[in-house]
Structure formats: C-alpha cells, structure tokens
Design a protein around this motif. Structure first.
Motif, mmCIF file in Angstrom:
data_model
loop_
_atom_site.group_PDB
_atom_site.id
_atom_site.type_symbol
_atom_site.label_atom_id
_atom_site.label_comp_id
_atom_site.label_asym_id
_atom_site.label_seq_id
_atom_site.Cartn_x
_atom_site.Cartn_y
_atom_site.Cartn_z
ATOM 1 N N PRO B 63 0.795 -0.815 -0.136
ATOM 2 C CA PRO B 63 0.156 0.122 -0.108
ATOM 3 C C PRO B 63 0.460 1.513 -0.320
ATOM 4 O O PRO B 63 1.322 1.362 0.613
ATOM 5 C CB PRO B 63 -0.512 0.250 1.817
ATOM 6 C CG PRO B 63 -0.538 -1.586 1.344
ATOM 7 C CD PRO B 63 0.366 -1.574 0.910
ATOM 8 N N HIS B 65 0.839 5.530 -0.037
ATOM 9 C CA HIS B 65 0.662 7.146 0.868
ATOM 10 C C HIS B 65 1.038 8.101 -0.770
ATOM 11 O O HIS B 65 2.276 7.993 -0.458
ATOM 12 C CB HIS B 65 0.142 7.164 2.082
ATOM 13 C CG HIS B 65 -0.234 8.395 1.897
ATOM 14 N ND1 HIS B 65 -1.311 8.761 1.836
ATOM 15 C CD2 HIS B 65 0.361 9.895 2.959
ATOM 16 C CE1 HIS B 65 -1.692 10.344 2.680
ATOM 17 N NE2 HIS B 65 0.186 10.511 2.758
ATOM 18 N N VAL B 88 -3.425 4.452 -0.741
ATOM 19 C CA VAL B 88 -4.055 4.422 1.192
ATOM 20 C C VAL B 88 -3.830 5.846 1.305
ATOM 21 O O VAL B 88 -2.763 6.380 1.694
ATOM 22 C CB VAL B 88 -3.544 3.267 1.673
ATOM 23 C CG1 VAL B 88 -4.067 2.213 0.264
ATOM 24 C CG2 VAL B 88 -1.962 3.345 1.456
#
Lengths: 286, 189
Positions: B63, B65, B88
């Motif tokens: 994931p 960001h 995310v």
C-alpha cells in the motif's frame, strides 16, 4: 540464459526479498520474516543465501561462492554454476575480485572491502531456538531484550567444561540491541563480523528469515568479565602455506594416525603458496 | 493522459530494477551517501529517483500513500499502471511519497510492532536539493560520521528514540538518492 528470468527468481519475488533486506539493514540483527520460495536445490543447501544473492545480483557483479572456506566443494560449485546459468554473471575464486560472496560457515581470511556484499547461508537463524523451541516465546524475548537465558547457556558451558565450549554458531549482540546468530561460522571468525566495511546479509530459506549487518556495525560476542571471549583455532600453522593466522581444517592422511592442518580458506592458501610461502608439508603435498 | 501513464517505466525490468535495488541497498546500508539512479521517466513533480524506487520496490502487495502535491491524477495513473500498488491513507501505508512538509505529521506512519518492528513504513521524501551538508549522522553503516541535508532534525530524533521501532526514509532529489534508516543518530551540524 534466456530460458530464465535474470537470476532465476521472478520480479515479484525479488521485490519481496528486496524489501525484507532493506528492513533487515535498517534494524541490524533483527530477523525479518520473508516468503521463502522453493529453489531447485534442497533445504540445507543454502536456499536462503541463494535467494538473497539472486535478489542482489546485477549483470556487473563478480560472484564467489564458498563452502566452509572452499571454492571447490559440491555446494559451492553447484551454487556458482546455478548463477552462471541463470544470471550469466562472472565468477571468481579470488576474494578480492568478488563483489558478492555467498558463504557457508566461513568469513574469508582476506579482509573484505566497501564494495563487497557477504551473503551467509543460515540453517537456524534464531539464536535462542535450542533454548526455547516456541517461536512466540523467542519473539517475545527479543522484544523485551530478555537474553538472560543465553548467558545461562554460556555459564553452563563454564560450569561443565571450565571454559565456554561453544566453538561455532557463537552468539553475538548487535549494536547493544538484538542477540543474533552469526550462522555456524567458527568463533575464530566472530571478530570479523564487527566493524566490517562490507555489507553482511544473512538468508535462512527453510526458516524464512533474512537479517543483516550494515557496514561498520558494532558486533560483540557474548561473554563474561572473568571468562572473556576468545577467538580460538587449532594450535598449528597451515601445513601447505605455513599461515599461522588462518582458520585450519584437520585432515586425516592415512590409517597410521598421521594428520595435517590446512587453511579452510582455499583462496587464501593458494594465494600464499603462489607467493612462494611453504608450510611443513607444502613441498610434497600437491 | 493515458499515453503518459503508460510510458516512463523500465524497458528491461529485471536488469534495471536489479541495478536500482543495489543502489537503494547501498544508500540504506551507508546512510549519508548520495548515489544516482536512472531508468524511470515519471510524470512531474515526481523525481526520477523517487520513480525508480517505486518501480523497484512497490507492487500490489505494498500500500502506497501519496502526500498532497504528489496526489495528482497523472502520478496516480502512472503508479497504478507500473506498480499496481493500492493508494491508501498514511496509517495503512507500507510506502509514503511526498515532500517533507506534505508528509507531516510523520507520526501518522506505521512504526512497526515491538515483536515485528519490520512492519513499518518506508518514506520517500522529495527534496529540492540533496547534499552532504547539514545534519551529522552516526550509527550502523557509517564508519565515523556522515553529513546529509535533512529537512528537519526533531522528527528523526524522535524516530531514533523509539528504535527498534520507527520508519525508514529514502531522500530523493532529481536522480539522487540517500538513505536514512531508523538506526541512524542525527545531530545538528
């Protein structure tokens, strides 16, 4: 060579291993779990080391593989050929020429340098495993830095034998935090773990762990004030090259009780003999 | 738009990612050392170095960001096409990308668990300049001391104080990268 992806493993697997290596480097001595793959060789043949090497190799690398210090034993030869076939990399037996050295149970005698990576094949990565079989408990012990049990083990050595009898797989503490298993290298090699200019990576395939010692990391062999750590070796010189400072293998030469001691590091011994240095039996033994 | 998202990746992924990883490994293993990478042409404002790190380390299992400033449609498309990494929020991220100010507060990122300190985020911090000036670094991977132009000291102080927990950081600027693992001690230069 086109039959394989570069260095055998698929890219997804290499990324997973590479991320584990980076976390291992960031937390020296901590064992990072990784999703170890089946390799085309049995567990116990260095599948962890092979996966770490595969994830690190580039086409520019020069690879050396040693087994107990020797370049010419089955395990070393098979792994070296594996990477010649699947990665097409150059290989060498000379420690100083190699950029990646995969090793089973030795650190080369020739001092390593900044450009080099030493990849260890590790059978049991958990130093506390034979004292506490439960992974949940050993993990908690690392979390709490509860390493008293390891000192009890070394103390029992002293109580039983009068000295710390552990001669290989000798536990170390990394940067004052994690107790680490240096893989079954002889304790003679332990001092080379500390402050080494090379990057040291450890791969345990069956146990699915990767850990690391960045360059110049402080590594201390566990001991007691009144029983300090001693890096011991056989009290002989090499019978082939005469070296007094290298780790020796004992070789039985006949059924009359004769024996000889030779450098376990074949490259070191060969280099010395090529330079004209001769040991006790160096003239007669080829 | 689509053609931009499809381009700029590795032409020979196995070899280029191998070379890029070795550089990233060298950077993380020798904090303070500034190295160069190449091979990616990501959309602006993503730097070449940050693009290379994403291509080398990220996939569907990591994931990611994107901090404000890097959370643009072009970058989202490029990252999604080339890596497949789910985008995310900070608390769920394995990797986080952005300028230092945009990543604040960095306390939102995962620092691992006491029994699994490796389950922590890796930050990729984009800087205008990356030089061997400023903060003084000591610790594993550094023979004596190293210097690196860090964007801030106090956050990295805090990060070192909670060792072995903490996040790890790559600093990127154009084609240059440097590593700052949680094990590094930082002091004012």
């Amino acid at each position: 060579m086109s039959d394989y992806n570069f260095a055998y493993l698929d890219e997804q697997t290499k990324r997973m291993i590479r991320r584990a290596i980076l976390k291992g480097v960031a937390i020296p001595g901590y064992q990072v779990p990784f999703a170890s793959r089946e390799m085309p060789m049995p567990y116990g043949w260095g599948t962890g080391g092979v996966q770490v090497t595969a994830a690190c190799l580039t086409p520019d690398d020069v690879l050396k593989v040693i087994d107990q210090g020797a370049d010419d034993t089955t395990n070393a030869v098979s792994i070296r050929r594996f990477f010649q076939k699947t990665a097409g990399v150059e290989v060498t037996e000379a420690t100083a020429e190699a950029t990646i050295i995969q090793t089973r149970h030795r650190i080369p005698e020739t001092p390593l340098t900044e450009g080099q990576i030493l990849v260890y094949q590790v059978p049991i990565p958990e130093p506390l495993r034979f004292l506490e079989p439960r992974e949940t408990e050993t993990r908690r012990m690392h979390e709490l830095e509860e390493y008293g049990l390891m000192h009890v083990k070394l103390y029992e050595d002293i109580a039983r034998h009068g000295t710390i009898a552990t001669s290989y797989d000798y536990p170390v503490r990394v940067e004052g935090r994690y107790v680490m298993d240096p893989s079954p290298i002889p304790k003679f090699d332990n001092p080379k773990l500390s402050g080494n200019p090379a990057l040291q990576l450890f791969g345990a395939g069956r146990e699915q762990r990767i850990y690391a010692l960045p360059p110049y990391t402080q590594v201390v062999s566990l001991d007691f004030e009144d029983h300090p750590f001693v890096a011991s070796k056989a009290e002989h010189d090499c019978d082939l090259c005469g070296a007094s400072d290298s780790y020796l293998d004992e070789v039985i030469t006949d059924d009359q009780g004769n024996r000889m001691f030779v450098c376990s590091d074949t490259d070191y011994c060969r280099t010395r003999r090529a330079a004209g240095l001769v040991g006790r039996l160096g003239g007669e033994a080829a | 738009m689509m053609s931009q998202a499809l381009g700029g990746g590795f032409a020979d992924a196995p070899v280029q990612s191998a070379r890029a990883f070795r550089t990233a490994l060298d950077a993380m293993a020798r904090p303070g050392r500034i190295l160069r990478v190449g091979g990616a042409k990501p959309p602006a404002p993503l730097s070449v170095a940050a693009g290379v790190l994403l291509l080398t380390l990220c996939d569907r299992t990591t994931p990611l960001h994107l901090a404000p400033g890097h959370d643009a449609p072009e970058i989202r498309d490029w990252v999604t096409f080339h890596t497949g990494a789910p985008l995310v929020t900070p608390g769920a991220a394995a990797f986080a990308l952005g300028r230092w100010e945009a990543l604040q507060p960095v306390t939102r990122f995962r620092i691992g668990q006491p029994d699994y300190p490796d389950r922590s985020a890796t930050l990729i911090v984009e800087l205008d300049e990356l030089t061997n000036e400023g903060a003084v670094l000591t610790g594993p991977g550094i023979e004596t001391v190293a210097r690196l132009s860090l964007p801030e000291l106090s956050a990295f102080h805090l990060n070192r104080d909670i060792f072995p927990l903490g996040y790890d950081t790559f600093l990127t600027s154009r084609d240059k990268i440097a590593g700052l693992p949680r094990s590094t001690r930082v002091e004012a230069g």
